[in-house]
Design an enzyme around this catalytic site. Sequence first.
Site, PDB file in Angstrom:
ATOM      1  N   GLN A   1      34.130 -15.317 -39.444  1.00 49.31           N
ATOM      2  CA  GLN A   1      34.149 -14.383 -40.694  1.00 49.31           C
ATOM      3  C   GLN A   1      35.260 -13.535 -40.615  1.00 49.31           C
ATOM      4  O   GLN A   1      35.236 -12.579 -39.760  1.00 49.31           O
ATOM      5  CB  GLN A   1      32.731 -13.711 -40.909  1.00 49.31           C
TER       6      GLN A   1
ATOM      7  N   GLU B   1      24.030 -12.938 -44.502  1.00 49.89           N
ATOM      8  CA  GLU B   1      24.157 -12.405 -43.110  1.00 49.89           C
ATOM      9  C   GLU B   1      23.214 -11.626 -42.584  1.00 49.89           C
ATOM     10  O   GLU B   1      22.565 -11.698 -41.366  1.00 49.89           O
ATOM     11  CB  GLU B   1      25.601 -11.769 -43.053  1.00 49.89           C
TER      12      GLU B   1
ATOM     13  N   TYR C   1      36.354 -10.848 -42.453  1.00 49.86           N
ATOM     14  CA  TYR C   1      36.284  -9.675 -43.540  1.00 49.86           C
ATOM     15  C   TYR C   1      36.756  -8.344 -42.856  1.00 49.86           C
ATOM     16  O   TYR C   1      37.683  -7.520 -43.782  1.00 49.86           O
ATOM     17  CB  TYR C   1      34.456  -9.361 -43.623  1.00 49.86           C
ATOM     18  N   SER C   2      36.293  -7.834 -41.820  1.00 48.06           N
ATOM     19  CA  SER C   2      36.586  -6.400 -41.294  1.00 48.06           C
ATOM     20  C   SER C   2      38.411  -6.356 -41.175  1.00 48.06           C
ATOM     21  O   SER C   2      38.906  -7.288 -40.667  1.00 48.06           O
ATOM     22  CB  SER C   2      35.946  -5.981 -40.004  1.00 48.06           C
TER      23      SER C   2
HETATM   24  C1  LIG Z   1      29.237  -7.373 -32.404  1.00 47.09           C
HETATM   25  C2  LIG Z   1      29.829  -7.174 -33.712  1.00 47.09           C
HETATM   26  C3  LIG Z   1      30.476  -8.494 -34.223  1.00 47.09           C
HETATM   27  C4  LIG Z   1      31.129  -8.497 -35.336  1.00 47.09           C
HETATM   28  N1  LIG Z   1      31.523  -9.461 -35.868  1.00 47.09           N
HETATM   29  C5  LIG Z   1      32.408  -9.522 -37.083  1.00 47.09           C
HETATM   30  C6  LIG Z   1      33.085 -10.549 -37.580  1.00 47.09           C
HETATM   31  O1  LIG Z   1      32.717 -11.754 -37.184  1.00 47.09           O
HETATM   32  N2  LIG Z   1      33.754 -10.718 -38.657  1.00 47.09           N
HETATM   33  C7  LIG Z   1      33.750  -9.447 -39.508  1.00 47.09           C
HETATM   34  O2  LIG Z   1      34.487  -9.647 -40.259  1.00 47.09           O
HETATM   35  N3  LIG Z   1      33.401  -8.190 -38.894  1.00 47.09           N
HETATM   36  C8  LIG Z   1      32.637  -8.225 -37.845  1.00 47.09           C
HETATM   37  N4  LIG Z   1      32.491  -6.837 -37.213  1.00 47.09           N
HETATM   38  C9  LIG Z   1      32.549  -5.690 -37.784  1.00 47.09           C
HETATM   39  C10 LIG Z   1      31.575  -4.968 -38.597  1.00 47.09           C
HETATM   40  O3  LIG Z   1      31.159  -5.669 -39.699  1.00 47.09           O
HETATM   41  C11 LIG Z   1      31.968  -3.727 -38.642  1.00 47.09           C
HETATM   42  O4  LIG Z   1      32.115  -3.100 -37.364  1.00 47.09           O
HETATM   43  C12 LIG Z   1      30.904  -2.929 -39.406  1.00 47.09           C
HETATM   44  O5  LIG Z   1      30.862  -3.040 -40.810  1.00 47.09           O
HETATM   45  C13 LIG Z   1      31.322  -1.174 -39.302  1.00 47.09           C
HETATM   46  O6  LIG Z   1      32.648  -1.022 -39.553  1.00 47.09           O
HETATM   47  P1  LIG Z   1      33.626  -0.121 -38.579  1.00 47.09           P
HETATM   48  O7  LIG Z   1      33.264  -0.617 -37.287  1.00 47.09           O
HETATM   49  O8  LIG Z   1      34.980  -0.076 -39.122  1.00 47.09           O
HETATM   50  O9  LIG Z   1      32.887   1.361 -38.575  1.00 47.09           O
HETATM   51  P2  LIG Z   1      33.300   2.426 -39.655  1.00 47.09           P
HETATM   52  O10 LIG Z   1      33.119   1.824 -40.887  1.00 47.09           O
HETATM   53  O11 LIG Z   1      34.381   3.131 -39.378  1.00 47.09           O
HETATM   54  O12 LIG Z   1      32.131   3.502 -39.464  1.00 47.09           O
HETATM   55  C14 LIG Z   1      31.847   4.380 -38.262  1.00 47.09           C
HETATM   56  C15 LIG Z   1      30.458   5.151 -38.486  1.00 47.09           C
HETATM   57  O13 LIG Z   1      30.439   5.899 -39.666  1.00 47.09           O
HETATM   58  C16 LIG Z   1      29.324   5.624 -40.373  1.00 47.09           C
HETATM   59  N5  LIG Z   1      29.436   5.382 -41.844  1.00 47.09           N
HETATM   60  C17 LIG Z   1      30.597   5.092 -42.600  1.00 47.09           C
HETATM   61  N6  LIG Z   1      30.388   5.030 -43.784  1.00 47.09           N
HETATM   62  C18 LIG Z   1      29.112   5.584 -43.970  1.00 47.09           C
HETATM   63  C19 LIG Z   1      28.616   6.013 -45.362  1.00 47.09           C
HETATM   64  N7  LIG Z   1      29.175   6.030 -46.390  1.00 47.09           N
HETATM   65  N8  LIG Z   1      27.354   6.544 -45.146  1.00 47.09           N
HETATM   66  C20 LIG Z   1      26.696   6.775 -43.639  1.00 47.09           C
HETATM   67  N9  LIG Z   1      27.561   6.405 -42.460  1.00 47.09           N
HETATM   68  C21 LIG Z   1      28.774   5.935 -42.645  1.00 47.09           C
HETATM   69  C22 LIG Z   1      28.939   4.325 -39.768  1.00 47.09           C
HETATM   70  O14 LIG Z   1      27.569   3.716 -39.958  1.00 47.09           O
HETATM   71  C23 LIG Z   1      29.393   4.178 -38.234  1.00 47.09           C
HETATM   72  O15 LIG Z   1      28.376   4.934 -37.689  1.00 47.09           O
HETATM   73  C24 LIG Z   1      31.434  -7.011 -36.115  1.00 47.09           C
HETATM   74  C25 LIG Z   1      31.250  -5.796 -35.412  1.00 47.09           C
HETATM   75  C26 LIG Z   1      30.642  -6.064 -34.465  1.00 47.09           C
HETATM   76  C27 LIG Z   1      29.991  -4.718 -33.549  1.00 47.09           C
END
Ligand SMILES: Cc1cc2nc3c(=O)[nH]c(=O)nc-3n(C[C@H](O)[C@H](O)[C@H](O)COP(=O)(O)OP(=O)(O)OC[C@H]3O[C@@H](n4cnc5c(N)ncnc54)[C@H](O)[C@@H]3O)c2cc1C
Length: 393
Positions: free
Chosen positions: A129, A247, A131-132
């Site tokens: 995937q 998902e 996305y991120s």
């Molecule tokens: C084990 C694992 C597997 C993954 N696999 C994939 C994958 O296969 N493909 C892919 O595309 N992505 C993947 N990801 C990425 C995952 O989708 C992102 O880590 C997740 O969406 C959070 O984004 P970020 O890490 O940028 O954190 P951020 O968005 O920077 O968030 C940081 C903190 O701020 C909080 N926060 C942010 N915005 C808000 C809000 N509006 N209100 C309240 N709190 C908020 C969050 O909850 C978090 O605690 C994976 C992540 C992990 C940990």
Amino acid sequence: MDLSFTPEQEAFRRQVRAWVKANLPKRDPEAGSLESGDPRRIRMLKAWQRKLYDAGYVAMGWPREYGGQGADVVQQTIVNEELIVARAPGLVGGMGIQMVGPTLIQHGTEEQRRRFLPKILTAEEIWCQGYSEPGSGSDLASLRTRAELVGDEFIINGQKVWTSNAHFADWMFCLVRTDPEAPKHRGISYVLIDMKTPGIAVRPLIQMTGEPGFNEVFFDDVRIPRENLVGELNQGWLVANATLQHERNMLGSTTTTQMMMNGLLRLARTCQRNGRAAADDPVVRQQLADLIIRVETMKYHAYRQLTDAIRKRPPGIGASVNKLVSTELNHDIAAMALDVMGPYGSLGRGAADAHDRGDWPIHFMFSLGLIIGGGTSQIQKNIISERGLGMPR
Ligand SMILES: Cc1cc2nc3c(=O)[nH]c(=O)nc-3n(C[C@H](O)[C@H](O)[C@H](O)COP(=O)(O)OP(=O)(O)OC[C@H]3O[C@@H](n4cnc5c(N)ncnc54)[C@H](O)[C@@H]3O)c2cc1C
């Protein structure tokens, strides 16, 4: 409300149980984990999924013309439960089956469905995937990876991050920005990328489990055919959200949680505390009871969702509830397992005296990651409160 199974369903369960018992693959203690990308593990898991598929037990609800059985969701639930009871390995093609497959059934073209769905089922093609991105996680719509349409090809430049399984995946379902001038949700498209296309570089990121479960993926003038676009150009947000709902349901699987709870109960009966089984200690019993109540509550929530699925209602907000509750519960179960084991809880994979092959410390660390992956708990709470309960933003 009748929560029991019909005699036909019970007969089906017996048939599945016998099949699983006769066909369960042997564990290869030499093979590394799936996350490590060990080819032996991947080969074994692909062969297992193929065997399950040939028996008719993979994605049974998919339409027959794409390789499914056209079966009802209860049958798939029974199969899943029996696999859990037998402690069978998970499906290596999970992201294909649970995420991109259902999305293609909903939004793909007929050619895309016929091209991709059968190979998802048989695990001939593994998906990841995309996305991120750095800076685009929770705020996914701020993504910047560009795809320019030149003739009948997209030319892609940019970077993805945290891409689970990219180190052994054959295909990626990916979000790209196709109109940088449009408001951020409206300029995104959903495309399918062959991971062997020139210009793609995959670099592993080591997780705290010590294994390279996910990766950075770089795109440098990567050319893919226009026919790999899913849905309309610039309307990828709609398609992306369909995948996200699937998902959340996948991550919120009751069966995984039940399996972990069964494992914890086994541990509590085996490990000693003050000279007797930990399960006989009143404090441990109270903690176990709390967890069992949460697992049971989750199970009944899953039955409600099963009812929705039988009535062909979309998963909706229930998927976010699943994701939130189950990932936090899995983490609490793993944390208690470490506690029950005492000092043995610090012994990881490969240690001679480790319980359950040293899996629990890995479960504990991995479950922390799943509270974040697929949308963090905070984001699920936002979705539930705003879209489910109608609370103000
Ligand atoms: C084990 C694992 C597997 C993954 N696999 C994939 C994958 O296969 N493909 C892919 O595309 N992505 C993947 N990801 C990425 C995952 O989708 C992102 O880590 C997740 O969406 C959070 O984004 P970020 O890490 O940028 O954190 P951020 O968005 O920077 O968030 C940081 C903190 O701020 C909080 N926060 C942010 N915005 C808000 C809000 N509006 N209100 C309240 N709190 C908020 C969050 O909850 C978090 O605690 C994976 C992540 C992990 C940990």
